[in-house]
Design an enzyme around this catalytic site. Structure first.
Site, PDB file in Angstrom:
ATOM      1  N   SER A 144      -4.197  -2.738   5.284  1.00  0.00           N
ATOM      2  CA  SER A 144      -4.496  -2.413   3.732  1.00  0.00           C
ATOM      3  C   SER A 144      -4.507  -0.756   3.600  1.00  0.00           C
ATOM      4  O   SER A 144      -5.201   0.067   4.686  1.00  0.00           O
ATOM      5  CB  SER A 144      -5.897  -2.802   3.327  1.00  0.00           C
ATOM      6  OG  SER A 144      -6.038  -2.513   2.035  1.00  0.00           O
ATOM      7  N   HIS A 145      -4.037  -0.116   2.635  1.00  0.00           N
ATOM      8  CA  HIS A 145      -4.125   1.080   2.407  1.00  0.00           C
ATOM      9  C   HIS A 145      -5.692   1.562   2.184  1.00  0.00           C
ATOM     10  O   HIS A 145      -5.718   2.908   2.113  1.00  0.00           O
ATOM     11  CB  HIS A 145      -3.207   1.460   1.189  1.00  0.00           C
ATOM     12  CG  HIS A 145      -2.273   2.596   1.368  1.00  0.00           C
ATOM     13  ND1 HIS A 145      -2.700   4.024   1.936  1.00  0.00           N
ATOM     14  CD2 HIS A 145      -0.965   2.787   0.950  1.00  0.00           C
ATOM     15  CE1 HIS A 145      -1.644   4.622   1.911  1.00  0.00           C
ATOM     16  NE2 HIS A 145      -0.874   4.042   1.374  1.00  0.00           N
TER      17      HIS A 145
END
Length: 491
Positions: A144-145
């Site tokens: 995930s960013h």
């Protein structure tokens, strides 16, 4: 690499930008997962593969931490060591019906990227793909960013690689201490600290106001000029740099990825011949590909809006979190001469980097992060001003190995946060890869786009002089009829 020691301490508090990324995981249109696809020369030993990630998760706490969001926003969301951490949920292996090529692995990557990560667990997975042609394998590392950006991810996962195929065994780090912290616990903790936080905030505000008033009295002209200059800079940074392409305006939830390989030395030589950097040559090649695609469909354009992330990390910064900002370009796709194209790109990048408000999104993120979801998604949809985003992530210069298998190539597959196309240049082990993930509602002719991508970068490589090096298709063949990853067949 695996030889490195313990990573720098990461903050347990989610930054505003990180929390914005985390909130986006719930919506497929704002989901911001990033992925590294690594092509390996053989199948890694499974036990060693798992052990690499087990040890990395003990050294880099973020790989064992989940996000806890307070029931009411009395405190910032926090990363806590997951008491229910289970490596088997994060490290997996699959066997494709094969012999599979890179094309099939890219299609699998699309399915994984479009599947939401479980926000009640640490936000990453690593999938070993077995059954590829010639005994090869691939790894799909999905993060995930909210955990980190591309550059930070390089440092965060350096622990899993070796500099030799069969290194001596290494000691197992101690297991992190799990934390039991519920959303209600975090809310109550925030309430208990609220008086101190309010007093501190008031004192900071008063101090800032007194300081500003003092400057305004002593230097009224420069103070007002500075405020107005920042405001004008903010408008330039946030405004769309060019009119959008009529071909790339539609959006959907269907995506596809194509990739090409280029020898790093060849791209460097071409960039030098054109008077620019590798990044200039990369963006110029992408612009050339987009020009060919538009012209082939009878819709020639001179420019289109392109966003280029700029790394803000300083040496010694921790690997976690997002530390980047975006530069908006009027990408000169209509400029036919590749050298002139490179010069236009370089001039714009230089000018935009010097904007006082270049990191304005980071400045307003604390406000955006607490807005209701519906309002936030509406604002996000209205401010997306780019057709294309183009990233450049340097990785490791030499040969690297994973559980006995050599990494032949790495392909970066980015999110599509409202844009038609995300392009990532990865340089690793003497090779560059250009990976293009696009929305199929915008780019409808897959075969034509692949041909244009190859031709656009061949044009840049021709600057290196004869005999001109050529692009090596990774996910398609030159006729567009098959999917032979010829670029790595002899590596």
């Amino acid at each position: 690499m695996a030889e490195s020691g313990e990573s720098p301490r990461l903050s347990d508090e989610l930054g505003p930008v990180d929390y914005l990324m985390h909130r986006g995981e719930a919506n497929p249109r704002t989901r911001s997962g990033i992925m590294a696809l690594e092509l390996l020369d053989g199948t890694p030993d499974w036990d060693r593969f798992r052990t690499r990630f087990e040890n990395a998760s003990r050294r880099v706490l973020r790989l064992r931490q989940k996000v806890v969001v307070p029931t009411l926003p009395t405190a910032a969301p926090r990363w806590v060591v997951d008491p229910d951490f289970n490596l088997d949920f994060h490290v997996r292996r699959v066997r494709v019906s094969g012999p599979a090529t890179l094309r099939e692995v890219l299609d699998l990557a699309e399915v994984i990227l479009q599947s939401p990560l479980d926000i009640s667990r640490p936000l990453w997975t690593a999938t070993l793909v077995e059954g590829m042609a010639d005994g090869r394998a691939a790894m799909l590392l999905h993060v995930s960013h909210a955990v980190t950006d591309g550059v930070g991810g390089v440092e965060m996962f350096a622990q899993i690689y070796d500099l030799e195929r069969d290194p001596p065994p290494r000691s197992t780090p101690p297991q992190p201490i799990p934390e039991d912290l519920s959303p209600n616990d975090l809310m109550r903790r925030g309430i208990n600290h609220l008086p101190i936080a309010v007093v501190g905030g008031v004192l900071d505000a008063l101090s800032g106001a007194v300081s500003m008033a003092g400057r305004a009295v002593l230097e009224p002209v420069s103070t007002v000029s500075g405020i107005l200059g920042y405001a004008r800079s903010g408008i330039r940074v946030l405004n769309r740099a060019a009119e959008p392409s009529p071909l790339l305006r539609r959006r959907s939830l269907t995506t596809r990825t194509e990739a090409i390989d280029i020898r790093l030395a060849d791209l460097h030589k071409a960039a030098k011949a054109g008077g620019g950097s590798i990044n200039d040559a990369y963006l110029a090649g992408l612009c050339g590909a987009l020009r060919r695609y538009h012209e082939a469909l009878g819709v020639p354009i001179s420019t289109l809006p392109m966003a280029v992330p700029v790394n803000l990390r300083a040496e010694g910064d921790a690997a976690g979190g997002n530390q980047f900002t975006g530069v908006n370009l009027a990408a000169p796709v209509g400029t036919i001469d590749p050298v002139a194209r490179m010069k236009k790109i370089r001039a714009q990048m230089t000018q935009r980097r010097d904007e006082p408000a270049m990191n304005i999104i980071g400045s307003i993120a604390p406000v955006l992060s607490v807005l209701p979801t519906a309002v936030l998604e509406g604002i996000t949809g209205s401010v997306i001003g780019s057709d294309v985003q183009a990233s450049n992530v340097p990785v490791y210069p030499g040969d690297t190995y994973l559980a006995g298998a050599k990494i032949l190539r790495q392909y970066g597959i980015g999110p599509l946060p409202g844009v038609a196309m995300m392009v990532v240049l990865i340089s690793r082990g003497g090779w560059c890869t250009v990976t293009v993930r696009y929305d199929r509602a915008s780019v409808r002719n897959d075969e034509l786009f692949a041909q244009c991508l190859q031709a656009g970068f061949d044009e840049i490589l021709a600057l290196a002089g004869g005999p001109a090096p050529r692009v090596l298709p990774a996910s398609f063949d030159t006729q567009g009829a098959g999917s032979v990853p010829r670029s790595v067949s002899g590596s």
